[in-house]
Scaffold this motif. Structure first.
Motif, short mmCIF file in Angstrom:
data_model
loop_
_atom_site.label_atom_id
_atom_site.label_comp_id
_atom_site.label_asym_id
_atom_site.label_seq_id
_atom_site.Cartn_x
_atom_site.Cartn_y
_atom_site.Cartn_z
N ASP A 1 -5.25 2.90 2.77
CA ASP A 1 -5.46 2.04 3.94
C ASP A 1 -4.18 1.76 4.71
O ASP A 1 -4.23 1.09 5.76
N TYR B 1 -7.90 -3.60 -1.08
CA TYR B 1 -7.50 -2.47 -0.24
C TYR B 1 -7.37 -1.20 -1.07
O TYR B 1 -7.14 -1.25 -2.28
N TRP B 2 -7.52 -0.08 -0.42
CA TRP B 2 -7.17 1.19 -1.02
C TRP B 2 -5.74 1.53 -0.59
O TRP B 2 -5.30 1.13 0.49
N SER C 1 0.83 -1.21 0.00
CA SER C 1 0.00 0.00 0.00
C SER C 1 0.86 1.26 0.00
O SER C 1 0.51 2.26 -0.63
N ILE D 1 -4.37 2.44 8.40
CA ILE D 1 -5.05 1.44 9.24
C ILE D 1 -4.16 0.22 9.43
O ILE D 1 -4.05 -0.33 10.53
#
Length: 470
Positions: free
Chosen positions: A378, A374-375, A358, A381
């Motif tokens: 993210d 997922y973005w 990510s 997080i």
């Protein structure tokens, strides 16, 4: 000039490329393949061409052949693409290359191969002499009629056969393949992960006699062979995506150093060898475990790796399965403490893998990076849940050290607190490196090349030895 496509202009085969794209884009349609095959080979090719969006920019072409065709066209010659690939896919590729004056390809009811291709070429050129560039025995009738012959990566038998009848004007030799390429394809380096299979008997303080040693070796060998077959399948399913990845495009399948048919044949052979070893030397449950591992990996590759959080849980489960199978192979009950510790510990490592990905894609694409669930945003997080999972595993380990049952195996359990501190340092450092973009995507493989990880391992082993002595 008439040029073949599969294996000639293209490194590989459009059929295999299309099957890979079908599995990646519309995996549910794989169930339709038996029905499509009832329409014959040409009908099957058309169904496949209609089902997938094959990106010509993601295919591997032979640059020296492209340059040759480009130069000949600039000199005034016409060039035609003649292939057994479905004409829809062939036209898309020709449109991308912008090098051909016409395209001949298969259509439903007409598989353009061998004599059929020769008739199509003769009808198109109306008796005009032509140069043919091809690579297979299926092209033998065309080589016979061509005024000039160029063979691309021919087998010695094909070269002898064509040269025995007519002179061969040009040969583009196949690149030499070394054992190193196959070692890379099998990802032998990743076999180090399978040492987890030996952990249950070691932690149970079993003395490694001859029978136990054979079982451990058989389990390691069988599981490693099965794992390599999984790596091959994953690379096949991720062909187009890997070619767009600056690191993964050098993998043997993605780069064309290993052909798809031979890789899939190797995967089948590896599976057969893994199950043979299991049936001969290990308990029946080990074979069932291998089957679960292979089936779960297929589901992961086809669909589950795109599911938010499910992919991470499954990745951690693969490590847990190694512990289970190690216990089954050596007839060693696996401690619940070990299972709970492993669940959170490997979950943390799976999260760090996604975190690194990510961070890489954060500035490129804000959503759904790499086809995952997922973005890219993210990562904030993941930076929370990942370390928390790791520290929960350390909490489980500390509870185990403080439990009275620990004294059954460890008369001096206080030494085990050293392991808690060592692992806390290791996990925290892993996350620091990940946050600094200094960690590769696989933290387990990183550990095997990191001297500090070896120091942590040595300290932990020494603590276990000290705790085991009364």
């Amino acid at each position: 000039m008439v040029v073949d496509l599969d294996g000639t202009l293209l490194v590989g085969d459009v059929l295999w490329e299309s099957l890979s794209s079908l599995a990646a884009q519309k995996s549910r349609l794989l169930l339709m393949i038996p029905a499509w095959l009832l329409g014959g080979k040409s009908g099957f090719k058309r169904k496949l061409a209609e089902a997938v969006s094959l990106d010509p920019a993601g295919l591997l072409f032979r640059p020296e052949l492209l340059e040759y065709i480009r130069g000949e066209r600039e000199a005034g010659r016409k060039a035609y693409l003649a292939t057994a690939t479905d004409v829809l896919a062939a036209r898309a590729i020709a449109g991308h290359l912008k090098l051909f004056d016409g395209v001949l390809g298969s259509q439903p009811g007409s598989n353009l191969r061998g004599e059929a291709k020769l008739r199509a070429i003769s009808g198109l050129l109306e008796g005009e002499e032509f140069e043919y560039i091809g690579d297979s025995f299926a092209d033998a009738p065309i080589f016979e009629k061509a005024a000039r012959r160029v063979l691309v990566c021919p087998s010695p038998a094909l070269l002898r056969s064509v040269a025995a009848k007519r002179p061969v004007e040009g040969v583009l030799p196949a690149p030499r393949r070394s054992i190193r390429v196959w070692l890379q394809q099998l990802r032998v380096r990743q076999w180090a992960k399978n040492l987890l299979l030996a952990l249950p008997p070691m932690l149970a303080h079993k003395v490694p006699d001859a029978e136990l040693s054979i079982r451990i070796l058989a389990a390691l060998t069988g599981f490693s062979l099965a794992a390599s077959s999984v790596y091959i399948m994953n690379d096949f399913l991720d062909l187009s995506k890997d070619r767009r990845n600056p690191e993964k495009r050098a993998r043997p399948l993605a780069s064309g150093a290993v052909g798809v048919p031979e890789a899939l044949l190797a995967a089948a052979a590896l599976c057969a060898a893994a199950f043979s070893i299991s049936r001969l030397l290990l308990p029946p449950m080990f074979s069932w475990g291998l089957g679960v591992y292979l089936a779960a990996n297929v589901l992961y590759s086809l669909d589950l790796k795109r599911r938010l959080l499910i992919d991470v849980i499954l990745l951690a489960s693969f490590y847990m399965l190694r512990l289970f199978l190690g216990g089954i192979a050596t007839d060693t009950p696996v401690s619940r403490w070990l299972l709970v510790f492993g669940l959170f510990f490997f979950q943390s490592l799976a999260f760090v893998k996604r975190y690194v990905e990510s961070r890489i894609h954060h500035e490129e694409d804000p959503r759904n990076f790499g086809g995952r669930g997922y973005w890219a945003s993210d990562f904030q997080i993941l930076l929370v849940v990942g370390p928390v999972s790791g520290y929960i595993s350390l909490l489980v380990l500390s509870l185990y050290v403080n439990d009275n049952s620990t004294r059954v195996l460890y008369p001096s359990p206080d030494f085990l607190w050293i392991i808690c501190v060592a692992l806390m340092y290791w996990l925290t450092r892993i996350w620091f490196l990940a946050n600094r973009k200094q960690l590769p995507q696989d933290p387990v493989l990183f550990a095997f090349s990191d001297w500090r990880s070896y120091v942590v391992g040595a300290i932990s082993a020494a603590a276990v030895v000290a705790a085991s002595r009364g």
